[in-house]
Write an enzyme that holds these catalytic residues in place. Structure first.
Site, PDB file in Angstrom:
ATOM      1  N   HIS A 217       0.822  -1.207   0.000  1.00 49.98           N
ATOM      2  CA  HIS A 217       0.000   0.000   0.000  1.00 49.98           C
ATOM      3  C   HIS A 217       0.858   1.259   0.000  1.00 49.98           C
ATOM      4  O   HIS A 217       0.450   2.304  -0.520  1.00 49.98           O
ATOM      5  CB  HIS A 217      -0.951  -0.016   1.203  1.00 49.98           C
ATOM      6  CG  HIS A 217      -2.133  -0.906   1.001  1.00 49.98           C
ATOM      7  ND1 HIS A 217      -2.969  -1.286   2.018  1.00 49.98           N
ATOM      8  CD2 HIS A 217      -2.607  -1.492  -0.121  1.00 49.98           C
ATOM      9  CE1 HIS A 217      -3.923  -2.062   1.535  1.00 49.98           C
ATOM     10  NE2 HIS A 217      -3.715  -2.207   0.246  1.00 49.98           N
ATOM     11  N   ARG A 360     -24.919  12.807  -7.659  1.00 49.25           N
ATOM     12  CA  ARG A 360     -25.250  11.385  -7.557  1.00 49.25           C
ATOM     13  C   ARG A 360     -25.857  11.095  -6.193  1.00 49.25           C
ATOM     14  O   ARG A 360     -25.314  11.518  -5.170  1.00 49.25           O
ATOM     15  CB  ARG A 360     -23.990  10.531  -7.755  1.00 49.25           C
ATOM     16  CG  ARG A 360     -24.274   9.032  -7.758  1.00 49.25           C
ATOM     17  CD  ARG A 360     -23.014   8.212  -7.989  1.00 49.25           C
ATOM     18  NE  ARG A 360     -22.127   8.195  -6.835  1.00 49.25           N
ATOM     19  CZ  ARG A 360     -20.955   7.557  -6.801  1.00 49.25           C
ATOM     20  NH1 ARG A 360     -20.533   6.924  -7.868  1.00 49.25           N
ATOM     21  NH2 ARG A 360     -20.202   7.575  -5.723  1.00 49.25           N
ATOM     22  N   GLU A 459     -22.724   0.880 -14.411  1.00 51.33           N
ATOM     23  CA  GLU A 459     -21.592   0.265 -13.709  1.00 51.33           C
ATOM     24  C   GLU A 459     -21.701  -1.254 -13.682  1.00 51.33           C
ATOM     25  O   GLU A 459     -20.742  -1.931 -13.323  1.00 51.33           O
ATOM     26  CB  GLU A 459     -21.531   0.753 -12.263  1.00 51.33           C
ATOM     27  CG  GLU A 459     -21.491   2.254 -12.103  1.00 51.33           C
ATOM     28  CD  GLU A 459     -21.714   2.674 -10.664  1.00 51.33           C
ATOM     29  OE1 GLU A 459     -20.718   2.838  -9.948  1.00 51.33           O
ATOM     30  OE2 GLU A 459     -22.887   2.821 -10.272  1.00 51.33           O
ATOM     31  N   ASP A 483     -16.232   0.319 -11.637  1.00 52.52           N
ATOM     32  CA  ASP A 483     -17.056  -0.833 -11.283  1.00 52.52           C
ATOM     33  C   ASP A 483     -17.429  -1.654 -12.509  1.00 52.52           C
ATOM     34  O   ASP A 483     -17.570  -2.880 -12.411  1.00 52.52           O
ATOM     35  CB  ASP A 483     -18.325  -0.380 -10.554  1.00 52.52           C
ATOM     36  CG  ASP A 483     -18.097  -0.229  -9.057  1.00 52.52           C
ATOM     37  OD1 ASP A 483     -17.136  -0.828  -8.541  1.00 52.52           O
ATOM     38  OD2 ASP A 483     -18.871   0.490  -8.406  1.00 52.52           O
ATOM     39  N   CYS A 530     -17.406   8.782 -16.107  1.00 48.58           N
ATOM     40  CA  CYS A 530     -16.972   9.439 -14.869  1.00 48.58           C
ATOM     41  C   CYS A 530     -16.035   8.557 -14.055  1.00 48.58           C
ATOM     42  O   CYS A 530     -15.777   8.836 -12.885  1.00 48.58           O
ATOM     43  CB  CYS A 530     -18.168   9.864 -14.020  1.00 48.58           C
ATOM     44  SG  CYS A 530     -19.205   8.494 -13.469  1.00 48.58           S
TER      45      CYS A 530
END
Length: 609
Positions: A217, A360, A459, A483, A530
């Site tokens: 990470h 959204r 998505e 997604d 997006c």
């Protein structure tokens, strides 16, 4: 656990045979693993290793409530620090980059870990600092014993959280790395993910560490932040002195100490060329995103909170293509009221007017948890009760948000977008609740835009494949490529073990995108992107060629994408897309994208690769 000690050692070396100290003059070269490309030149700042010593104190039964309260307070502070860090990363770099801290938040909510801390505290009657360290170390060692590389990497996350908890229990502030007063190259035995995310990018020019891997990470955060970094250098922290001149080549995994004049001059020229390109990009703010043959592609921005609008305006976006409202809920300790939500949405709409602001509805669940909503634990939350599914199951919460958005629509530039639609029934039901929200506001004589545009995010593959059924009920599509790729290819986008399978140029993805665009145009609807794919300069020509009408990306990336568009002909993009749709290989498509950008805007490759 104590906070880090900061030491500047003298720029000299002691001869172990004579005990004398001599200045270093010869160049030293170290080879490690380059995990974040770029060139950094500066003075070394040495991070001394952590003092992991935690003193054990015996306590009495009467002390247990006090120790538990200290633990709870430290948990609250630590959660808030991680939320703040995650929010900052999301605002600056996008949701993808901030997702790694979901693992940290999950650990802080893990009942197995928390219950074990409480059990050990009560049975061993030892101070909470010692108990936290012991429990964390047991989990760490268990992870390190696993054969799975990905799970072994998570031991770093456990230690990172434990360090934060111990610092907060001791009343110490977070790492001082964020408060450096001079530009430098950080040299350390290791850096935790949260320490890396907290680096001051104006002061930390680059870093090199003894430990680390490309899948850690820490490496992911370095790449996201754009900080040149080399890891896995074994003992560099012991062989560099404070203020030594250091050159970090994050592309090739090389670090030079006291680099030779010729090498320094060569790298300085390369770094200067990169700065020149970046400076030129800033001049594009007020220029249109228009191809050389006159094809316009509006570039909007993604935001998480009203304060992000500053970056939207600074980088020349033409409105907001995605306002992720769930962060209003995540950062609050209560369910935001209609008035509180309306104030936030109105602020955004007013500041970007007359450009549009697409709001959204909340995408709660998946990787975004809200404790006060008391959502159930789910084995696979990304495919579970989240987004529009949660909203339709909680109509009172959903209609409160819809009324707030409607109240912000009086300037006629606000649009509504539903996330994670998988079938037309969900759209019809959401629109029914929107109609009820309009009726309720009208009954209160509250003004709103009665003709507010409604769109959906594509998505889920089922939505892309049934776009023709959804289209009659909406005004626009917005493709969430993150997604869409994840669900179509069955690839967890934050699992480093399958990173090589996460391919936005996979033929299946391109066909789903193309079908959505074509269906939209057949029904008189516009289609935007997006997701992260829209912010990738290499893939922008491909999306344009497929017929996309708008791109909405993280605001800092707008100048880079705009430069690619302005260097391109639409006819070239169309040809690229036609080749891609005939191709059976994601690698071939990506290679063709890279070749086109190299031909039209070669300077961009210098920045993105």
């Amino acid at each position: 656990m104590h906070s880090r000690n900061w030491s500047h050692r003298n720029s000299s070396r002691t001869d172990v045979t004579t005990g004398t100290s001599t200045p270093r003059t010869a160049e030293l070269e170290f080879k490690g693993v380059g995990v974040s490309p770029g060139i950094a030149i500066g003075a070394a700042f040495i991070v001394a290793p952590d003092d992991d010593t935690v003193v054990m104190r015996e306590i009495t039964v009467a002390d247990v409530p006090r120790e538990l309260q200290r633990f709870e307070n430290a948990l609250v502070v630590t959660r808030q620090q991680i939320h703040d860090l995650q929010h900052r990363m999301t605002a600056e770099l996008g949701q993808e980059s901030a997702q790694i801290f979901e693992a940290h938040l999950l650990m802080l909510e893990d009942r197995a870990i928390l219950d074990e801390v409480v059990r050990v505290l009560k049975t061993k009657l030892q101070n909470i600092e010692f108990v936290v360290q012991q429990v964390a170390e047991r989990y760490t060692q268990a992870l390190l014993r696993l054969e799975d590389d990905y799970l072994r990497e998570r031991a770093v996350d456990v230690r990172d959280i434990a360090r934060r908890l111990l610092r907060n229990l001791a009343g110490h502030s977070s790492s001082a790395l964020a408060d450096l007063d001079q530009p430098c190259i950080v040299i350390a035995h290791d850096l935790s993910p949260s320490e890396t995310a907290g680096l001051n990018r104006e002061k930390v020019l680059g870093f090199a560490t003894d430990l680390g891997s490309p899948t850690s990470h820490t490496a992911i955060m370095a790449r996201a932040l754009g900080i040149p970094a080399v890891v896995g250098m074994h003992d560099i922290s012991l062989r560099v002195a404070a203020n030594d001149a250091v050159l970090v080549d994050g592309q090739h995994g090389q670090v030079f100490i006291q680099p030779a004049r010729e090498r320094l001059e060569r790298y300085e020229r390369k770094a200067k060329d990169r700065r020149t390109i970046q400076a030129r990009l800033t001049t594009l703010r007020d220029q249109p995103a228009r191809t050389r043959d006159g094809y316009d592609i509006p570039l909007a921005a993604n935001i998480e909170q009203p304060s992000d609008v500053d970056s939207v305006l600074t980088n020349g976006a033409v409105g907001i293509g995605l306002y992720r409202t769930e962060f209003l809920f995540v950062k609050s300790d209560h369910l935001p009221t209609e008035d509180e939500q309306a104030a936030a949405y109105e602020d955004v709409a007013r500041r970007v007017a007359p450009y549009p602001a697409i709001i959204r509805t909340m995408d709660i669940g998946g990787d975004k948890f809200v404790s006060h909503l008391k959502m159930p634990q789910q084995v696979n939350p990304f495919m579970g009760w989240r987004a529009i599914r949660f909203c339709l199951a909680q109509p009172d919460i959903f209609k409160t948000q819809l009324r707030a958005i409607l109240r912000a629509s009086t300037l006629r530039n606000v649009k509504i977008m539903y996330p994670m639609i998988s079938n037309v029934k969900e759209v019809i039901e959401a629109n029914r609740l929107l109609a009820e929200a309009k009726t309720e506001l009208a009954a209160r004589s509250v003004a709103f835009d009665p003709d507010i545009e409604v769109g959906v995010m594509i998505e889920v593959p089922s939505a892309a494949l049934t776009a023709d059924l959804i289209a009659p009920h909406i005004r626009f599509f917005s493709i969430g490529t993150n997604d869409l790729v994840q669900y179509t290819l069955a690839v967890d986008r934050v699992n480093e073990l399958v990173t090589n399978l996460y391919e936005p140029t996979h033929p299946a993805i391109l066909k789903l995108i193309k079908n959505t665009i074509d269906v939209g145009h057949e029904h008189g609807l516009w289609t935007g992107v997006c997701g992260e794919m829209g912010g990738n300069p290499l893939l922008v020509p491909l999306l344009i060629g497929l017929g996309i009408d708008e791109l909405s990306i993280n605001a800092p990336g707008i100048p880079l994408v705009k430069d690619v568009i302005r260097s391109l002909r639409f006819s070239q993009a169309e040809e690229l897309a036609q080749q891609a749709l005939r191709s059976g290989s994601a690698e071939e498509v990506l290679a063709n994208c890279r070749a086109l950008v190299n031909h039209t805007a070669p300077e961009i490759l210098e920045l993105v690769e």
